[in-house]
Design an enzyme around this catalytic site. Sequence first.
Site, short mmCIF file in Angstrom:
data_model
loop_
_atom_site.label_atom_id
_atom_site.label_comp_id
_atom_site.label_asym_id
_atom_site.label_seq_id
_atom_site.Cartn_x
_atom_site.Cartn_y
_atom_site.Cartn_z
N HIS A 124 -7.97 1.18 -4.08
CA HIS A 124 -7.10 1.59 -2.98
C HIS A 124 -7.15 3.12 -2.92
O HIS A 124 -7.31 3.77 -3.95
CB HIS A 124 -5.68 1.11 -3.31
CG HIS A 124 -4.67 1.26 -2.23
ND1 HIS A 124 -4.06 2.46 -1.95
CD2 HIS A 124 -4.15 0.37 -1.37
CE1 HIS A 124 -3.19 2.28 -0.97
NE2 HIS A 124 -3.23 1.03 -0.59
N ASP A 201 -4.16 0.37 -12.10
CA ASP A 201 -3.39 0.12 -10.89
C ASP A 201 -3.08 -1.37 -10.86
O ASP A 201 -3.97 -2.20 -10.63
CB ASP A 201 -4.22 0.55 -9.67
CG ASP A 201 -3.53 0.21 -8.36
OD1 ASP A 201 -2.52 -0.52 -8.38
OD2 ASP A 201 -4.01 0.68 -7.32
N GLN A 204 -1.44 -5.05 -7.40
CA GLN A 204 -1.73 -6.41 -6.92
C GLN A 204 -1.82 -7.41 -8.07
O GLN A 204 -2.26 -8.55 -7.86
CB GLN A 204 -3.05 -6.43 -6.13
CG GLN A 204 -3.03 -5.61 -4.88
CD GLN A 204 -2.09 -6.16 -3.80
OE1 GLN A 204 -1.70 -7.33 -3.84
NE2 GLN A 204 -1.72 -5.32 -2.86
N LYS A 227 6.00 -5.22 -3.87
CA LYS A 227 4.97 -6.27 -3.90
C LYS A 227 5.33 -7.37 -4.89
O LYS A 227 4.59 -8.33 -5.05
CB LYS A 227 3.62 -5.66 -4.25
CG LYS A 227 3.10 -4.72 -3.16
CD LYS A 227 1.74 -4.18 -3.49
CE LYS A 227 1.40 -2.95 -2.70
NZ LYS A 227 0.81 -3.27 -1.39
N CYS A 365 -6.87 0.30 3.22
CA CYS A 365 -6.83 1.54 2.42
C CYS A 365 -7.91 1.50 1.34
O CYS A 365 -7.69 1.94 0.20
CB CYS A 365 -5.47 1.77 1.77
SG CYS A 365 -4.15 1.95 2.96
N1 PMP Z 1 -2.90 0.06 -5.13
C1 PMP Z 1 -3.09 -1.14 -4.61
C2 PMP Z 1 -4.13 -2.04 -5.22
C3 PMP Z 1 -2.33 -1.55 -3.51
O1 PMP Z 1 -2.52 -2.77 -2.99
C4 PMP Z 1 -1.36 -0.68 -2.98
C5 PMP Z 1 -0.55 -1.06 -1.76
N2 PMP Z 1 -1.28 -1.65 -0.74
C6 PMP Z 1 -1.19 0.56 -3.57
C7 PMP Z 1 -1.97 0.90 -4.64
C8 PMP Z 1 -0.19 1.54 -3.07
O2 PMP Z 1 1.10 1.04 -3.24
P1 PMP Z 1 2.36 1.79 -2.61
O3 PMP Z 1 2.01 2.03 -1.17
O4 PMP Z 1 3.48 0.83 -2.79
O5 PMP Z 1 2.54 3.06 -3.36
#
Ligand code: PMP
Length: 406
Positions: A124, A201, A204, A227, A365
Amino acid sequence: MSGFQPEKIRVDFPTLSRRVRDRRLVYLDNAASTLKPRPVIDRMTRYYEDEVSNVHRGAHYLAEQGTIAYEAARAKVAAFIGAASPAEVVFTRGTTESINLVAQTYGRANLNAGDEILVSELEHHSNIVPWQMIAGERGARVRAIPVTDSGEIDFAAYSRLLSTRTRLVAISWCSNALGTVTDVKAFVDAAHAVGARVVVDAAQAIQHLETDVQALDCDFLAFSGHKVYGPYGIGVLYGRAELLEAMPPYQGGGSMISEVAFEKTTYAPIPQKFEAGTPSISAAIGLGSAIDYVNALGLGNIEAHERGLLEAATRALRSVPGLRIIGDSPRKAAIVSFVFDGIHPSDIGSLVDQEGIAIRAGHHCAQPLMRRLGVPATARASFSVYNSLEDVEALRSALVKAKEFF
Ligand code: PMP
């Protein structure tokens, strides 16, 4: 999916009882945010009605109650992720802030010219850009770990990239765009063998897989409350105590100090050192309730249920003419990304939305990953505890209809 009754669980989620475009809501955008169960909503309301006050400050009853609830939430997170102590749990705004915190503190203090940060191609943007920013500042270099055609981080290529120049490795446990689950422990062991630190990270992964940071042996791990059935505005950074202790603070302000003087200011012990200012108190307490909720369902049951949904959805979507699933790793969380011959993913999103089905369309993203896989974007259906085979069938039939429309 025996023993696990999504119909009963659905009742806990008020949003699922509303109608969308005059239809039953089929919510398949769980990788973006899960819906919130009643106990989480009620717990946050109770904080605002009965306990509202700032934490770690007031000498009065309400402040004491608020502080107890806030710290209890931290202890729940620590137990949930297997941290050695609640002091290793820093509350942040979310995964993004957690990763930026590591980059801006650990990164700034430890990266030097010529050092390398390995970041996989499926990350991401929030696990790429913070590293580019600090690398640029420190003269370090971000190197991409390639991804295979099936959407996995290429371990052999990773092993070749690792060297004594590698200071940090930043990888997702589970890809938001494809659902690929990475064998994080193997990546951690290989990084540690060359003396590098690993940031995981888990945005997910936390809602799908049992997390044990000590078994993973990772140095840092980040996730977001929203999430995992929790509220917005709260996230977690886990860090090994000795690393957090040695790191400089992130932001300066109230609550993160031990003593302030113009001559010299000293900082509070961890985790307070990283929590400057008034935190997101109600959201932290709500996250604690979300964790109670997940624990009551049991992550093992959640995993089994979601695995059933993933298999059913994969079969159902494969049967739709012209549809191609992107990412076919044998280890996936309940996320299915796909493209259609001749239909842009955002049109797919709009067409199924007409049927009350919420999916995501776009680059998720993860632009470097899209580029690597040769697609500008994908449509993505992501499943959760309250989804059922009925939802899978609703998606399949809406996609068949969408295909006929074009
Ligand atoms: N890493 C991953 C794998 C994600 O799916 C996301 C959210 N889509 C993020 C980071 C960022 O999370 P947040 O916007 O809640 O900070």
